[in-house]
Design a protein around this motif. Structure first.
Motif, short mmCIF file in Angstrom:
data_model
loop_
_atom_site.label_atom_id
_atom_site.label_comp_id
_atom_site.label_asym_id
_atom_site.label_seq_id
_atom_site.Cartn_x
_atom_site.Cartn_y
_atom_site.Cartn_z
N ARG A 1 47.39 33.79 43.79
CA ARG A 1 45.93 33.78 43.95
C ARG A 1 45.29 35.11 43.55
NH1 ARG A 1 43.65 30.64 49.18
NH2 ARG A 1 41.76 31.39 48.15
N THR A 2 46.11 36.15 43.39
CA THR A 2 45.55 37.43 42.95
C THR A 2 45.65 37.61 41.43
OG1 THR A 2 47.64 38.67 43.20
CG2 THR A 2 46.21 38.49 45.14
N GLN B 1 32.98 30.42 41.55
CA GLN B 1 33.30 30.02 42.92
C GLN B 1 34.53 29.12 42.95
OE1 GLN B 1 29.57 28.38 44.22
NE2 GLN B 1 28.83 30.32 45.05
N ARG C 1 37.77 31.18 42.31
CA ARG C 1 38.18 32.09 43.39
C ARG C 1 39.06 31.40 44.44
NH1 ARG C 1 32.63 35.73 43.73
NH2 ARG C 1 33.40 37.38 42.35
N ASN D 1 41.97 35.37 40.77
CA ASN D 1 41.05 36.48 40.96
C ASN D 1 40.27 36.72 39.66
OD1 ASN D 1 39.73 38.83 41.74
ND2 ASN D 1 41.50 40.15 41.36
N ARG E 1 38.21 38.32 37.07
CA ARG E 1 37.86 39.73 36.92
C ARG E 1 37.06 40.02 35.66
NH1 ARG E 1 42.99 43.23 36.85
NH2 ARG E 1 41.56 44.88 37.50
N GLU F 1 28.65 40.19 40.72
CA GLU F 1 29.97 39.63 41.03
C GLU F 1 31.12 40.59 40.70
OE1 GLU F 1 30.20 37.09 42.76
OE2 GLU F 1 28.27 36.06 42.50
#
Length: 491
Positions: free
Chosen positions: A172-173, A221, A224, A228, A230, A260
Protein backbone atom coordinates in the motif's frame (compact mmCIF):
# COMPACT_ATOMS: atom_id res chain seq x y z
CA UNK A 1 37.17 -24.97 3.83
CA UNK A 2 34.19 -23.20 2.23
CA UNK A 3 31.93 -25.46 0.18
CA UNK A 4 29.64 -24.06 -2.49
CA UNK A 5 26.59 -26.10 -3.43
CA UNK A 6 24.67 -25.41 -6.62
CA UNK A 7 22.04 -27.09 -8.72
CA UNK A 8 23.42 -27.71 -12.20
CA UNK A 9 21.32 -26.55 -15.14
CA UNK A 10 19.83 -29.26 -17.34
CA UNK A 11 22.22 -30.05 -20.16
CA UNK A 12 21.74 -27.40 -22.85
CA UNK A 13 19.32 -25.43 -20.61
CA UNK A 14 19.18 -21.64 -20.89
CA UNK A 15 20.10 -19.43 -17.95
CA UNK A 16 17.60 -16.81 -19.14
CA UNK A 17 14.12 -18.02 -20.05
CA UNK A 18 10.69 -16.43 -20.10
CA UNK A 19 10.11 -18.06 -16.69
CA UNK A 20 13.36 -16.77 -15.15
CA UNK A 21 13.46 -13.27 -16.66
CA UNK A 22 12.40 -10.04 -14.96
CA UNK A 23 8.63 -10.43 -14.50
CA UNK A 24 8.05 -6.68 -14.82
CA UNK A 25 9.44 -6.65 -18.37
CA UNK A 26 6.75 -9.15 -19.40
CA UNK A 27 4.11 -6.67 -18.23
CA UNK A 28 5.42 -3.96 -20.57
CA UNK A 29 3.16 -3.19 -23.53
CA UNK A 30 3.89 -0.53 -26.16
CA UNK A 31 1.02 -0.39 -28.62
CA UNK A 32 2.59 2.20 -30.93
CA UNK A 33 5.02 -0.50 -32.10
CA UNK A 34 2.88 -3.51 -31.24
CA UNK A 35 1.49 -6.47 -33.25
CA UNK A 36 -0.32 -4.36 -35.83
CA UNK A 37 2.88 -2.49 -36.72
CA UNK A 38 4.82 -5.75 -36.90
CA UNK A 39 2.21 -7.07 -39.34
CA UNK A 40 2.52 -3.85 -41.39
CA UNK A 41 6.27 -4.47 -41.72
CA UNK A 42 5.57 -8.06 -42.90
CA UNK A 43 3.09 -6.78 -45.49
CA UNK A 44 5.67 -4.30 -46.80
CA UNK A 45 8.09 -7.20 -47.32
CA UNK A 46 5.37 -9.22 -49.04
CA UNK A 47 4.63 -6.34 -51.43
CA UNK A 48 8.35 -6.09 -52.31
CA UNK A 49 8.37 -9.84 -53.00
CA UNK A 50 5.50 -9.41 -55.47
CA UNK A 51 2.66 -10.76 -53.32
CA UNK A 52 -0.62 -9.33 -54.67
CA UNK A 53 -2.63 -7.16 -52.29
CA UNK A 54 -5.70 -4.96 -52.78
CA UNK A 55 -3.34 -1.96 -52.35
CA UNK A 56 0.11 -0.93 -53.56
CA UNK A 57 1.69 0.45 -50.37
CA UNK A 58 1.35 0.49 -46.60
CA UNK A 59 0.48 3.94 -45.26
CA UNK A 60 1.90 4.11 -41.74
CA UNK A 61 -0.18 6.56 -39.74
CA UNK A 62 0.63 4.85 -36.46
CA UNK A 63 3.51 6.94 -35.11
CA UNK A 64 4.51 10.60 -34.92
CA UNK A 65 7.58 10.24 -37.15
CA UNK A 66 7.38 13.33 -39.36
CA UNK A 67 10.39 12.71 -41.60
CA UNK A 68 9.33 9.11 -42.28
CA UNK A 69 6.04 10.60 -43.49
CA UNK A 70 7.85 12.86 -45.97
CA UNK A 71 8.39 16.09 -44.02
CA UNK A 72 11.62 17.78 -45.14
CA UNK A 73 14.21 18.68 -42.49
CA UNK A 74 14.79 22.33 -41.57
CA UNK A 75 17.72 23.48 -43.74
CA UNK A 76 19.54 25.41 -41.01
CA UNK A 77 19.44 22.48 -38.59
CA UNK A 78 20.94 20.07 -41.10
CA UNK A 79 23.58 22.60 -42.20
CA UNK A 80 24.84 23.03 -38.64
CA UNK A 81 24.69 19.28 -37.97
CA UNK A 82 26.71 18.64 -41.14
CA UNK A 83 29.29 21.21 -40.01
CA UNK A 84 29.49 19.70 -36.52
CA UNK A 85 29.87 16.18 -37.91
CA UNK A 86 32.42 17.10 -40.58
CA UNK A 87 34.18 20.32 -39.43
CA UNK A 88 36.25 20.55 -42.64
CA UNK A 89 33.06 21.98 -44.18
CA UNK A 90 33.60 25.13 -42.10
CA UNK A 91 35.93 26.24 -44.90
CA UNK A 92 33.19 25.77 -47.53
CA UNK A 93 31.58 29.03 -48.66
CA UNK A 94 28.29 27.22 -49.47
CA UNK A 95 27.33 27.39 -45.77
CA UNK A 96 25.97 30.62 -44.26
CA UNK A 97 28.00 32.36 -41.55
CA UNK A 98 25.35 31.98 -38.82
CA UNK A 99 25.35 28.21 -39.36
CA UNK A 100 29.15 28.17 -39.13
CA UNK A 101 29.11 30.29 -35.95
CA UNK A 102 26.62 27.95 -34.26
CA UNK A 103 28.72 24.92 -35.25
CA UNK A 104 31.98 26.49 -34.00
CA UNK A 105 30.40 27.35 -30.65
CA UNK A 106 29.05 23.83 -30.17
CA UNK A 107 32.35 22.20 -31.21
CA UNK A 108 34.35 24.45 -28.88
CA UNK A 109 32.21 23.13 -26.02
CA UNK A 110 32.99 19.49 -26.91
CA UNK A 111 36.08 17.56 -25.80
CA UNK A 112 38.76 17.77 -28.50
CA UNK A 113 36.39 20.03 -30.51
CA UNK A 114 34.62 16.84 -31.62
CA UNK A 115 30.95 15.93 -31.47
CA UNK A 116 32.16 12.34 -31.14
CA UNK A 117 33.48 12.95 -27.60
CA UNK A 118 31.60 12.22 -24.38
CA UNK A 119 29.98 15.29 -22.84
CA UNK A 120 29.25 16.03 -19.19
CA UNK A 121 26.43 13.81 -17.92
CA UNK A 122 24.01 16.71 -17.42
CA UNK A 123 24.72 17.91 -20.95
CA UNK A 124 26.96 20.40 -22.77
CA UNK A 125 27.12 23.55 -20.65
CA UNK A 126 26.54 26.10 -23.42
CA UNK A 127 23.51 24.11 -24.61
CA UNK A 128 22.02 24.09 -21.11
CA UNK A 129 22.52 27.88 -20.97
CA UNK A 130 20.76 28.25 -24.33
CA UNK A 131 17.87 26.05 -23.13
CA UNK A 132 17.52 28.19 -20.00
CA UNK A 133 17.50 31.38 -22.10
CA UNK A 134 14.87 29.87 -24.41
CA UNK A 135 12.60 28.95 -21.48
CA UNK A 136 13.02 32.45 -20.03
CA UNK A 137 12.02 34.06 -23.37
CA UNK A 138 9.12 31.64 -23.86
CA UNK A 139 7.78 32.29 -20.36
CA UNK A 140 7.88 36.07 -20.54
CA UNK A 141 11.05 36.65 -18.52
CA UNK A 142 10.53 34.17 -15.67
CA UNK A 143 14.11 33.11 -14.79
CA UNK A 144 15.46 29.67 -15.68
CA UNK A 145 18.64 28.30 -14.11
CA UNK A 146 20.95 26.28 -16.41
CA UNK A 147 21.80 24.13 -13.38
CA UNK A 148 18.16 22.95 -13.37
CA UNK A 149 18.41 21.81 -17.00
CA UNK A 150 19.26 18.20 -17.85
CA UNK A 151 19.74 17.27 -21.49
CA UNK A 152 18.18 13.90 -22.27
CA UNK A 153 17.97 11.19 -24.95
CA UNK A 154 14.64 12.45 -26.24
CA UNK A 155 11.93 13.39 -23.73
CA UNK A 156 11.25 9.67 -23.07
CA UNK A 157 14.60 9.19 -21.34
CA UNK A 158 13.92 12.08 -18.97
CA UNK A 159 10.42 10.84 -18.14
CA UNK A 160 11.67 7.33 -17.28
CA UNK A 161 14.54 8.77 -15.20
CA UNK A 162 12.18 10.89 -13.07
CA UNK A 163 9.78 7.97 -12.61
CA UNK A 164 12.75 5.90 -11.34
CA UNK A 165 13.43 8.53 -8.68
CA UNK A 166 9.80 8.55 -7.59
CA UNK A 167 9.18 4.79 -7.42
CA UNK A 168 9.48 3.42 -3.89
CA UNK A 169 7.64 1.48 -1.18
CA UNK A 170 5.87 -1.88 -1.05
CA UNK A 171 2.23 -2.92 -1.00
CA UNK A 172 0.00 0.00 0.00
CA UNK A 173 3.01 2.31 0.23
CA UNK A 174 4.10 1.57 -3.38
CA UNK A 175 4.28 4.68 -5.55
CA UNK A 176 1.16 5.38 -7.58
CA UNK A 177 1.56 7.31 -10.84
CA UNK A 178 -1.51 9.20 -12.05
CA UNK A 179 -1.78 9.16 -15.85
CA UNK A 180 -4.50 10.33 -18.22
CA UNK A 181 -6.62 7.81 -20.08
CA UNK A 182 -6.21 7.80 -23.04
CA UNK A 183 -2.44 8.01 -22.46
CA UNK A 184 0.81 7.72 -24.37
CA UNK A 185 1.97 4.10 -23.80
CA UNK A 186 5.46 5.22 -22.69
CA UNK A 187 3.88 5.95 -19.31
CA UNK A 188 2.07 2.65 -18.76
CA UNK A 189 5.11 0.72 -20.08
CA UNK A 190 7.54 2.55 -17.77
CA UNK A 191 5.25 2.15 -14.77
CA UNK A 192 5.02 -1.60 -15.46
CA UNK A 193 8.78 -1.96 -15.91
CA UNK A 194 9.51 -0.11 -12.66
CA UNK A 195 6.85 -2.02 -10.73
CA UNK A 196 5.00 1.17 -9.78
CA UNK A 197 1.18 1.36 -9.67
CA UNK A 198 -0.73 2.86 -12.60
CA UNK A 199 -3.47 5.23 -11.43
CA UNK A 200 -5.89 6.15 -14.23
CA UNK A 201 -7.80 9.39 -14.53
CA UNK A 202 -10.13 9.76 -17.52
CA UNK A 203 -10.21 12.72 -19.87
CA UNK A 204 -13.70 13.95 -20.80
CA UNK A 205 -14.32 13.00 -24.44
CA UNK A 206 -17.65 14.82 -24.50
CA UNK A 207 -15.83 18.09 -23.70
CA UNK A 208 -13.05 17.76 -26.27
CA UNK A 209 -10.90 15.54 -24.02
CA UNK A 210 -10.77 18.13 -21.26
CA UNK A 211 -9.35 17.41 -17.80
CA UNK A 212 -11.79 17.68 -14.88
CA UNK A 213 -10.46 18.24 -11.37
CA UNK A 214 -13.38 16.21 -9.95
CA UNK A 215 -12.09 13.22 -11.95
CA UNK A 216 -8.57 13.73 -10.59
CA UNK A 217 -10.03 13.77 -7.08
CA UNK A 218 -12.05 10.58 -7.70
CA UNK A 219 -9.00 8.82 -9.10
CA UNK A 220 -6.75 9.91 -6.24
CA UNK A 221 -9.16 8.87 -3.49
CA UNK A 222 -9.72 5.44 -5.05
CA UNK A 223 -5.98 4.88 -5.48
CA UNK A 224 -5.16 5.76 -1.87
CA UNK A 225 -7.00 2.58 -0.87
CA UNK A 226 -4.24 0.40 -2.38
CA UNK A 227 -1.12 2.51 -3.08
CA UNK A 228 0.59 5.83 -2.40
CA UNK A 229 -0.10 8.22 -5.30
CA UNK A 230 2.85 10.60 -5.43
CA UNK A 231 3.02 11.91 -8.98
CA UNK A 232 0.61 13.42 -11.51
CA UNK A 233 1.56 13.23 -15.21
CA UNK A 234 0.11 15.68 -17.72
CA UNK A 235 0.59 15.70 -21.51
CA UNK A 236 -0.12 19.14 -23.03
CA UNK A 237 -0.89 19.38 -25.93
CA UNK A 238 -2.34 15.91 -25.62
CA UNK A 239 -1.19 12.62 -27.08
CA UNK A 240 -3.17 10.74 -28.39
CA UNK A 241 -6.12 13.09 -27.93
CA UNK A 242 -4.85 16.39 -29.40
CA UNK A 243 -6.44 18.69 -26.81
CA UNK A 244 -4.77 21.93 -25.63
CA UNK A 245 -5.26 22.82 -21.98
CA UNK A 246 -6.53 26.26 -21.06
CA UNK A 247 -4.58 28.42 -18.65
CA UNK A 248 -7.37 28.03 -16.08
CA UNK A 249 -7.17 24.24 -16.33
CA UNK A 250 -3.40 24.34 -15.72
CA UNK A 251 -3.94 26.60 -12.69
CA UNK A 252 -6.54 24.18 -11.32
CA UNK A 253 -4.14 21.25 -11.79
CA UNK A 254 -1.34 23.09 -9.97
CA UNK A 255 -3.68 23.96 -7.08
CA UNK A 256 -4.77 20.31 -6.92
CA UNK A 257 -1.13 19.10 -6.89
CA UNK A 258 -0.26 21.58 -4.13
CA UNK A 259 -3.29 20.60 -2.01
CA UNK A 260 -2.68 16.87 -2.41
CA UNK A 261 1.12 17.10 -2.19
CA UNK A 262 1.73 15.56 -5.62
CA UNK A 263 4.87 15.80 -7.77
CA UNK A 264 4.01 17.21 -11.22
CA UNK A 265 5.42 15.92 -14.54
CA UNK A 266 4.53 18.09 -17.55
CA UNK A 267 5.15 16.49 -20.95
CA UNK A 268 5.24 19.52 -23.27
CA UNK A 269 6.88 18.09 -26.39
CA UNK A 270 4.10 19.41 -28.68
CA UNK A 271 4.31 23.00 -27.43
CA UNK A 272 4.55 24.51 -30.95
CA UNK A 273 1.78 22.27 -32.31
CA UNK A 274 -1.32 24.37 -31.55
CA UNK A 275 -3.82 24.82 -34.37
CA UNK A 276 -7.33 25.56 -33.10
CA UNK A 277 -8.62 29.10 -32.94
CA UNK A 278 -8.73 30.36 -29.36
CA UNK A 279 -6.21 27.78 -28.14
CA UNK A 280 -2.76 28.74 -26.87
CA UNK A 281 0.11 26.84 -25.29
CA UNK A 282 0.81 27.77 -21.66
CA UNK A 283 3.78 26.12 -20.00
CA UNK A 284 3.23 24.69 -16.52
CA UNK A 285 6.39 26.51 -15.37
CA UNK A 286 5.04 29.91 -16.48
CA UNK A 287 1.62 29.42 -14.91
CA UNK A 288 3.19 28.09 -11.70
CA UNK A 289 5.32 31.20 -11.24
CA UNK A 290 2.51 33.57 -12.21
CA UNK A 291 0.44 32.04 -9.40
CA UNK A 292 2.88 33.49 -6.87
CA UNK A 293 5.21 32.16 -4.16
CA UNK A 294 2.46 30.18 -2.38
CA UNK A 295 2.76 27.74 -5.31
CA UNK A 296 6.03 28.60 -7.10
CA UNK A 297 8.11 27.96 -3.97
CA UNK A 298 6.36 24.71 -3.09
CA UNK A 299 5.13 22.63 -6.07
CA UNK A 300 7.73 20.19 -7.40
CA UNK A 301 7.63 20.21 -11.19
CA UNK A 302 9.64 18.65 -14.00
CA UNK A 303 8.81 19.68 -17.57
CA UNK A 304 10.02 17.95 -20.74
CA UNK A 305 10.71 18.96 -24.33
CA UNK A 306 12.17 17.21 -27.37
CA UNK A 307 13.60 17.67 -30.88
CA UNK A 308 11.23 14.97 -32.17
CA UNK A 309 7.94 16.86 -32.51
CA UNK A 310 6.70 20.44 -33.21
CA UNK A 311 8.01 21.64 -36.59
CA UNK A 312 11.36 19.86 -36.22
CA UNK A 313 10.35 16.19 -36.43
CA UNK A 314 13.96 15.14 -35.80
CA UNK A 315 13.03 11.90 -33.99
CA UNK A 316 16.18 9.95 -34.84
CA UNK A 317 18.60 12.41 -33.23
CA UNK A 318 17.07 11.65 -29.80
CA UNK A 319 17.50 15.15 -28.41
CA UNK A 320 15.59 16.52 -25.44
CA UNK A 321 15.73 18.30 -22.12
CA UNK A 322 14.02 18.45 -18.76
CA UNK A 323 13.84 21.35 -16.32
CA UNK A 324 13.50 20.51 -12.62
CA UNK A 325 11.77 23.01 -10.30
CA UNK A 326 11.77 22.90 -6.47
CA UNK A 327 13.58 19.56 -6.37
CA UNK A 328 15.16 18.71 -3.01
CA UNK A 329 18.93 19.43 -3.37
CA UNK A 330 19.84 15.98 -2.03
CA UNK A 331 17.48 14.33 -4.54
CA UNK A 332 18.94 16.49 -7.29
CA UNK A 333 22.40 15.16 -6.41
CA UNK A 334 21.00 11.64 -6.73
CA UNK A 335 19.47 12.56 -10.11
CA UNK A 336 22.86 13.81 -11.34
CA UNK A 337 24.42 10.56 -10.13
CA UNK A 338 21.75 8.49 -11.88
CA UNK A 339 22.20 10.19 -15.27
CA UNK A 340 26.00 9.88 -14.96
CA UNK A 341 25.68 6.07 -14.98
CA UNK A 342 24.74 6.31 -18.67
CA UNK A 343 27.64 8.73 -19.27
CA UNK A 344 25.79 11.28 -21.43
CA UNK A 345 22.97 11.78 -23.94
CA UNK A 346 24.06 11.56 -27.61
CA UNK A 347 26.11 14.67 -28.44
CA UNK A 348 24.44 15.15 -31.88
CA UNK A 349 21.05 15.20 -30.14
CA UNK A 350 22.32 17.81 -27.70
CA UNK A 351 23.63 19.91 -30.60
CA UNK A 352 20.27 19.72 -32.37
CA UNK A 353 18.44 20.67 -29.17
CA UNK A 354 20.66 23.75 -29.05
CA UNK A 355 19.56 24.76 -32.56
CA UNK A 356 15.89 24.39 -31.60
CA UNK A 357 16.28 26.75 -28.64
CA UNK A 358 18.78 29.03 -30.38
CA UNK A 359 17.36 29.24 -33.90
CA UNK A 360 18.26 31.97 -36.45
CA UNK A 361 17.53 35.54 -35.32
CA UNK A 362 16.22 38.47 -37.38
CA UNK A 363 19.08 39.91 -39.43
CA UNK A 364 21.02 36.63 -39.62
CA UNK A 365 21.53 35.09 -43.09
CA UNK A 366 19.43 31.98 -42.38
CA UNK A 367 16.51 33.73 -40.66
CA UNK A 368 14.21 34.22 -43.68
CA UNK A 369 14.55 30.64 -44.96
CA UNK A 370 14.18 29.23 -41.44
CA UNK A 371 10.96 31.15 -40.74
CA UNK A 372 9.54 30.26 -44.15
CA UNK A 373 10.16 26.53 -43.58
CA UNK A 374 8.91 26.58 -39.98
CA UNK A 375 5.72 28.46 -40.89
CA UNK A 376 5.02 26.19 -43.87
CA UNK A 377 5.29 23.03 -41.74
CA UNK A 378 3.06 24.32 -38.94
CA UNK A 379 0.51 25.77 -41.40
CA UNK A 380 0.31 22.44 -43.24
CA UNK A 381 -0.22 20.58 -39.96
CA UNK A 382 -3.02 22.99 -39.00
CA UNK A 383 -4.68 22.43 -42.39
CA UNK A 384 -4.37 18.64 -42.03
CA UNK A 385 -5.75 18.73 -38.47
CA UNK A 386 -8.89 20.46 -39.76
CA UNK A 387 -9.14 18.19 -42.81
CA UNK A 388 -8.90 15.05 -40.65
CA UNK A 389 -11.63 16.20 -38.28
CA UNK A 390 -13.96 17.27 -41.12
CA UNK A 391 -13.67 14.10 -43.23
CA UNK A 392 -13.89 11.68 -40.29
CA UNK A 393 -17.04 13.42 -39.04
CA UNK A 394 -18.79 12.76 -42.37
CA UNK A 395 -18.61 9.00 -41.72
CA UNK A 396 -21.63 7.48 -39.91
CA UNK A 397 -20.29 5.66 -36.85
CA UNK A 398 -17.13 7.78 -36.47
CA UNK A 399 -17.00 10.80 -34.18
CA UNK A 400 -13.85 12.92 -34.08
CA UNK A 401 -13.16 15.79 -31.67
CA UNK A 402 -11.34 18.87 -32.99
CA UNK A 403 -7.59 18.26 -33.29
CA UNK A 404 -6.60 21.36 -31.31
CA UNK A 405 -2.90 20.48 -31.21
CA UNK A 406 -0.17 17.80 -31.29
CA UNK A 407 -0.10 15.40 -34.29
CA UNK A 408 -2.96 12.94 -33.85
CA UNK A 409 -6.69 12.41 -34.00
CA UNK A 410 -8.33 9.89 -31.67
CA UNK A 411 -11.84 9.32 -33.05
CA UNK A 412 -14.50 7.21 -31.39
CA UNK A 413 -15.81 4.38 -33.60
CA UNK A 414 -19.10 2.53 -33.28
CA UNK A 415 -18.64 -1.20 -33.92
CA UNK A 416 -21.47 -3.67 -34.67
CA UNK A 417 -22.19 -6.23 -31.95
CA UNK A 418 -21.31 -9.10 -34.29
CA UNK A 419 -17.84 -7.63 -34.91
CA UNK A 420 -17.31 -7.20 -31.16
CA UNK A 421 -18.27 -10.82 -30.52
CA UNK A 422 -16.05 -12.14 -33.33
CA UNK A 423 -13.11 -10.14 -31.97
CA UNK A 424 -13.62 -11.52 -28.48
CA UNK A 425 -13.87 -15.06 -29.86
CA UNK A 426 -10.42 -14.52 -31.40
CA UNK A 427 -9.05 -13.16 -28.15
CA UNK A 428 -8.63 -9.66 -29.62
CA UNK A 429 -9.78 -6.26 -28.43
CA UNK A 430 -12.59 -5.15 -30.80
CA UNK A 431 -10.68 -2.08 -32.02
CA UNK A 432 -7.56 -4.21 -32.59
CA UNK A 433 -9.73 -6.54 -34.72
CA UNK A 434 -10.99 -3.49 -36.64
CA UNK A 435 -7.51 -1.99 -37.19
CA UNK A 436 -6.05 -5.34 -38.28
CA UNK A 437 -8.84 -5.76 -40.85
CA UNK A 438 -8.23 -2.19 -42.02
CA UNK A 439 -4.52 -2.95 -42.50
CA UNK A 440 -5.11 -6.21 -44.38
CA UNK A 441 -7.73 -4.71 -46.71
CA UNK A 442 -6.43 -1.17 -47.32
CA UNK A 443 -2.77 -1.06 -46.23
CA UNK A 444 -3.54 1.66 -43.66
CA UNK A 445 -1.70 1.17 -40.36
CA UNK A 446 -3.38 2.78 -37.32
CA UNK A 447 -3.12 2.02 -33.60
CA UNK A 448 -6.22 0.72 -31.78
CA UNK A 449 -7.50 2.83 -28.92
CA UNK A 450 -7.17 -0.12 -26.53
CA UNK A 451 -3.39 0.42 -26.70
CA UNK A 452 -3.82 3.87 -25.12
CA UNK A 453 -6.64 3.10 -22.70
CA UNK A 454 -10.28 4.14 -23.07
CA UNK A 455 -13.53 4.01 -21.14
CA UNK A 456 -15.11 0.57 -20.95
CA UNK A 457 -17.42 -0.08 -23.90
CA UNK A 458 -15.90 2.61 -26.14
CA UNK A 459 -13.61 2.01 -29.11
CA UNK A 460 -11.14 4.31 -30.85
CA UNK A 461 -8.07 4.44 -33.03
CA UNK A 462 -5.17 6.86 -33.14
CA UNK A 463 -3.92 8.18 -36.47
CA UNK A 464 -1.29 10.78 -37.18
CA UNK A 465 -2.02 13.84 -39.31
CA UNK A 466 1.54 13.73 -40.68
CA UNK A 467 1.16 12.19 -44.18
CA UNK A 468 1.39 14.71 -47.05
CA UNK A 469 -2.01 16.31 -47.74
CA UNK A 470 -2.66 14.36 -50.95
CA UNK A 471 -1.82 11.05 -49.27
CA UNK A 472 -3.82 12.01 -46.15
CA UNK A 473 -6.90 12.60 -48.32
CA UNK A 474 -6.46 9.16 -49.91
CA UNK A 475 -6.02 7.61 -46.44
CA UNK A 476 -9.15 9.31 -45.05
CA UNK A 477 -11.29 8.36 -48.05
CA UNK A 478 -10.10 4.73 -47.95
CA UNK A 479 -10.83 4.70 -44.22
CA UNK A 480 -14.31 6.09 -44.87
CA UNK A 481 -15.04 3.38 -47.46
CA UNK A 482 -13.66 0.67 -45.20
CA UNK A 483 -15.73 1.73 -42.18
CA UNK A 484 -18.94 1.74 -44.21
CA UNK A 485 -18.14 -1.70 -45.68
CA UNK A 486 -17.11 -3.09 -42.26
CA UNK A 487 -20.31 -1.84 -40.63
CA UNK A 488 -22.43 -3.34 -43.40
CA UNK A 489 -20.55 -6.66 -43.26
CA UNK A 490 -21.08 -7.12 -39.50
CA UNK A 491 -24.57 -5.60 -39.10
Amino acid sequence: MCRVYYTPLPRGGKVLTVDTMNANVKKVDYAVRGPIVQRAVQIEKELKEGVKKPFEEVIKANIGDAHAMGQRPITFFRQVMALCTYPQLLDDNKFPEDAKNRARRILQSCGGNSIGAYTTSQGIECVRHDVANYIQRRDGGIPSDPDNIYLTTGASDGIVTILKLLTAGEGRTRTGVMISIPQYPLYSASIAELGAVQVNYYLNEEKCWSLDISELQRSLQAAREHCNPRVLCIINPGNPTGQVQSRQCIEDVIQFAAKENLFLMADEVYQDNVYAEGCEFHSFKKVLFEMGPEYSSKVELVSFHSTSKCYMGECGFRGGYMEVINMDPEVKAQLTKLVSVRLCPPAPGQALMDLVVNSPKPGEPSYQTFMMERTAILSALAEKAKLTEEILNTVPGIRCNPVQGAMYSFPCITLPERAINEAKAKGQAPDMFYCMKLLEETGICLVPGSGFGQREGTYHFRMTILPPTDKLKILLNKLKEFHQKFTQQYS
